[in-house]
Each structure stands twice: as structure tokens, then as C-alpha cells.
Design a protein around this motif. Structure first.
Motif, PDB file in Angstrom:
ATOM      1  N   TRP A 220     -15.190  -7.934   1.215  1.00 44.05           N
ATOM      2  CA  TRP A 220     -14.461  -6.852   1.052  1.00 44.05           C
ATOM      3  C   TRP A 220     -13.036  -7.349   2.053  1.00 44.05           C
ATOM      4  CZ3 TRP A 220     -14.798  -4.045  -2.670  1.00 44.05           C
ATOM      5  CH2 TRP A 220     -16.066  -3.290  -2.925  1.00 44.05           C
ATOM      6  N   ALA A 221     -13.210  -8.016   2.806  1.00 45.05           N
ATOM      7  CA  ALA A 221     -11.926  -8.530   4.022  1.00 45.05           C
ATOM      8  C   ALA A 221     -11.354  -9.629   3.028  1.00 45.05           C
ATOM      9  CB  ALA A 221     -12.405  -9.123   4.968  1.00 45.05           C
ATOM     10  N   ALA A 224      -9.350  -8.201   0.136  1.00 46.17           N
ATOM     11  CA  ALA A 224      -8.122  -7.304   0.582  1.00 46.17           C
ATOM     12  C   ALA A 224      -7.084  -8.577   1.119  1.00 46.17           C
ATOM     13  CB  ALA A 224      -8.570  -6.507   2.124  1.00 46.17           C
ATOM     14  N   MET A 228      -3.409  -8.784  -0.866  1.00 47.65           N
ATOM     15  CA  MET A 228      -2.115  -8.769  -0.092  1.00 47.65           C
ATOM     16  C   MET A 228      -1.390 -10.001  -0.294  1.00 47.65           C
ATOM     17  SD  MET A 228      -3.439  -7.446   3.614  1.00 47.65           S
ATOM     18  CE  MET A 228      -1.661  -7.443   4.390  1.00 47.65           C
ATOM     19  N   SER A 250      -1.915  -4.550  -6.691  1.00 44.69           N
ATOM     20  CA  SER A 250      -2.522  -5.562  -5.747  1.00 44.69           C
ATOM     21  C   SER A 250      -2.493  -4.612  -4.380  1.00 44.69           C
ATOM     22  CB  SER A 250      -1.483  -6.775  -5.714  1.00 44.69           C
ATOM     23  OG  SER A 250      -1.886  -7.352  -6.829  1.00 44.69           O
ATOM     24  N   ALA A 254      -5.630  -3.559  -2.176  1.00 42.52           N
ATOM     25  CA  ALA A 254      -5.700  -3.896  -0.663  1.00 42.52           C
ATOM     26  C   ALA A 254      -5.835  -3.013   0.513  1.00 42.52           C
ATOM     27  CB  ALA A 254      -4.364  -4.771  -0.164  1.00 42.52           C
ATOM     28  N   VAL A 255      -5.206  -1.551  -0.163  1.00 38.12           N
ATOM     29  CA  VAL A 255      -5.541  -0.205   0.663  1.00 38.12           C
ATOM     30  C   VAL A 255      -6.859  -0.057   0.663  1.00 38.12           C
ATOM     31  CG1 VAL A 255      -4.698   1.945   0.657  1.00 38.12           C
ATOM     32  CG2 VAL A 255      -2.941   0.214   0.762  1.00 38.12           C
ATOM     33  N   CYS A 257      -9.580  -1.911  -0.124  1.00 36.00           N
ATOM     34  CA  CYS A 257     -10.516  -2.886   0.359  1.00 36.00           C
ATOM     35  C   CYS A 257     -10.606  -2.867   1.937  1.00 36.00           C
ATOM     36  CB  CYS A 257     -10.113  -4.341  -0.107  1.00 36.00           C
ATOM     37  SG  CYS A 257     -10.764  -4.549  -1.898  1.00 36.00           S
ATOM     38  N   TRP A 258      -9.578  -3.004   2.868  1.00 35.19           N
ATOM     39  CA  TRP A 258      -9.441  -2.914   4.030  1.00 35.19           C
ATOM     40  C   TRP A 258     -10.584  -1.900   4.544  1.00 35.19           C
ATOM     41  CZ3 TRP A 258      -9.187  -7.138   6.527  1.00 35.19           C
ATOM     42  CH2 TRP A 258      -7.827  -7.967   6.173  1.00 35.19           C
TER      43      TRP A 258
END
Length: 371
Positions: A220-221, A224, A228, A250, A254-255, A257-258
Motif C-alpha cells: 500500500w505504501a 501510494a 503521488m 492519481s 494516493a489518498v 492508499c496511505w
């Protein structure tokens, strides 16, 4: 041991009565100012009037509650627990006249088997032996043929619930119901030392479920970071409308996945864990603090359905603490007036097949087979 209620009732009664009376007087002055000449205002003032009436109602209820406690403090009350039995202001019962006694938990929610947030209310209840009656009103019970009486609400006692539980443990013996009868028959709340848990060879055994949490943290990181980077490149190199749409997607990726990476990291750092050893049982839900029970604080341990007769057949490890030792536990629940704490075993490595032999060895007579 002698238990009293006068100090608590008087202190609480004075607090409610004085505060309620002062607020009631203020609400009456406020209401008189809002309703001149007895005419009810309209518009915005009408909302103020409704608020004043609501405050007046609540303060009047508080004052009445305080007055009730003050009157209750003047009523005859006696509760003595010793080797002979239980002495009340209107009866003396030897232990042979008592079938069972319990610290009954009343739920603060509508369902008495669901997890609760607020600490449950506790009261000292007593079941008389067949043929024994008391000159007071019996409790209404459902599905229980025994006659039950409430002796006192524990919140009214000047002494602590721990002191009450200690006296019951010392004098009531097996008559002190520490777990529902559907779980195990009444037994003494204490286990002679050294207990069976001290005879098990080896040290503490730990079961941890951290499977794939570290991998998902990286996944997940990494996703993200990729989203980003894609967003950064697209906003610095703007193109057609399609590029703007991709940049927006995108950013959304990112929002999303973090938080997932953060949750996976917490599951990796503080995973579901069960510890069983000579000292007791430690149970921890994912990302939360551990709840640890010493063997002296445990009345019974069961493995099986979370509730008797439940349609949920998943295996749970259920710890029934001795009443008075634990009252405000997260994820605890109530059944038949008793508090329990549960942990799902099918989420642990090896499942119940690996955990049950260890529990049975350490818990000894505290273990009650329910499967």
C-alpha cells in the motif's frame, strides 16, 4: 464485613439537589424574562423559550433525584457478610438458606449480550434456597425458576466493589456465582496455591497473527508513492484533458492508499495476540491495548461459541473475570448478568486446535468445555 450506603447517598443527594435547585431557579428567572405578561413569544424568542423549558425540566429532574437519594439515605439499611451468612435490616440468612449470591451486571445498552461502551451497572443479588422467603419484593426474572432478590445497587455503597467481591469470595464459597450456570456449575472463586497453572512445564506460550501485515504495508505504501509521483509529474507537465483526469485519479489513489498502509502498519506493529502462561492470560485485539488477567482474577475460561445457543459457531476464547476485578473493558459483553471478554481463535495461527491444549493445561479447573 459491614457495608453501608449513608455517606454515598447523602453526598450524591446533596450534589444533585443543590445543583438542580440553583439551575431551576436560574431557568425560572430566564423563562420569566422571556415570557413577559404571560404571553408566549414568537420567532427567535420562541426557540429561547423552548431551551429555557428544557433546562428547567432537566434541573427539576436532577433536584428530584437528589431529594430521592437524601430520603433513601434515611431508610433502614444493613448489609453484613460473614461466616454465618448475610444479615440485612429485615432478615438474617445463614448460608444454608442461600442458594447463590452474585454481583449482577445490568447492561447500559438495549442488548445484554452485545459489546458495551459504558461500564455496566452492578447490583448485589441473592437467590434464596427453596422454601425460604424474604419480606421484600422479588426481582422479575425470565427463564429462571429461582427466586432472586436485589440487596443493594453497588453504586450506592460506601465501600468499593472489590471489597464486596472479596467478602463474598471469602465467606460465600461456591455460592458466589462468578460465571453463568450455563457455562459451569458454581465452584469456589479461589483456587488453592499452587494452582494447576504452576505445574505446567515450560514458559509462556504466545500466539500472534501478523500474517501478511508487513507485506501489505509495503504494497500500500508503494502504491501510494507511485500515485503521488504520477500526480506530481502530471501537474508539472500539463497536457490535454485526459492528463488532468489521470492526475485527479492519481491523487485519489494516493489518498486511498496511505490510510490502508497506515492500518496495515498498525496491524504489523500491534497484531492480534494471545499470551498464556503461569501468571495469566493476555488478550489483545488488533492495534489495541492488551487486556491481561491474572489467574486469581479469572473465574472461568471457555472455548466455543461466544454466546450459549448462538448461531455464530466461530470458536472464541472467552475469559470470565471474577466479579469486581474488571468492569470497564473494551470489547467485553454481558451474558446472564456476568461480564466476559472474548477473542476469536480462528484468526490465530493453528486456530483452536493449537490453543485449546495450552488453555486446558494452564487453566486447570477454571477451564469449562463448551464445544
Amino acid at each position: 464485613m459491614e457495608f453501608t450506603v449513608e455517606r454515598t447517598l447523602r453526598r450524591r443527594g446533596r450534589q444533585f439537589f443543590v445543583a438542580g435547585t440553583i439551575v431551576t431557579a436560574g431557568a425560572l428567572v430566564w423563562l420569566a424574562d422571556l415570557v413577559p405578561n404571560g404571553k408566549v413569544p414568537s420567532g427567535n424568542d420562541s426557540g429561547d423559550t423552548t431551551t429555557a423549558l428544557f433546562v428547567l425540566f432537566l434541573s427539576a429532574v436532577a433536584a428530584l433525584r437528589g431529594w430521592h437519594d437524601l430520603r433513601k439515605a434515611k431508610r433502614p439499611f444493613r448489609l453484613r457478610i460473614d461466616g454465618a451468612g448475610i444479615t440485612l435490616h429485615d432478615a438474617e440468612l445463614v448460608w444454608e438458606q442461600i442458594d447463590a449470591v452474585s454481583l449482577w451486571h445490568d447492561p447500559n445498552t438495549s442488548e445484554n449480550v452485545d459489546e458495551h461502551i459504558a461500564p455496566p451497572k452492578r447490583r448485589l443479588t441473592l437467590w434464596t434456597a427453596p422454601g425460604v422467603t424474604l419480606s421484600r419484593k422479588a426481582d422479575r426474572t425470565f427463564g429462571d425458576d429461582r427466586t432472586r432478590f436485589t440487596l443493594v445497587n453497588c453504586r450506592d455503597l460506601d465501600q468499593s466493589v472489590t471489597e464486596l467481591a472479596t467478602a463474598l469470595t471469602k465467606y460465600a464459597g461456591a455460592r458466589f456465582e462468578t460465571a453463568p450456570r450455563s457455562v459451569r456449575p458454581p465452584v469456589p472463586a479461589t483456587v488453592p496455591e499452587p494452582g494447576p497453572e504452576q505445574k505446567v512445564p515450560g514458559g509462556e506460550q504466545v500466539f500472534v497473527d501478523a500474517r501478511r501485515a508487513g507485506t501489505w504495508t509495503v504494497v500500500w505504501a508503494g502504491a501510494a508513492v507511485v500515485f503521488m509521483y504520477s500526480f506530481w509529474e502530471l501537474i508539472h507537465n500539463p497536457g490535454a484533458g485526459l492528463a488532468s483526469l489521470i492526475a485527479l485519479c492519481s491523487l485519489g489513489g494516493a489518498v486511498a492508499c496511505w490510510p490502508l498502509a497506515g492500518r496495515s502498519f498498525l496491524r504489523w506493529h500491534r497484531p492480534l495476540r494471545l499470551r498464556i502462561g503461569h501468571s495469566g492470560i493476555g488478550m489483545r485485539e488488533v492495534t489495541e491495548d492488551e487486556q491481561y488477567f491474572l489467574w486469581a482474577q479469572i473465574a472461568a475460561v471457555t472455548v466455543g461459541p461466544r454466546h450459549t445457543g448462538s448461531e455464530d459457531t466461530r470458536p472464541w476464547l472467552v475469559v470470565w473475570p471474577v466479579p469486581g476485578t474488571a468492569t470497564d473493558l473494551p470489547h467485553s459483553y454481558l451474558m446472564d448478568g456476568h461480564q466476559a471478554y472474548a477473542l476469536r481463535l480462528d484468526r490465530l495461527p493453528g486456530g483452536p486446535e493449537a490453543v485449546v491444549p495450552v488453555i486446558r493445561a494452564y487453566a486447570g479447573e477454571r477451564y469449562a468445555e463448551t464445544t
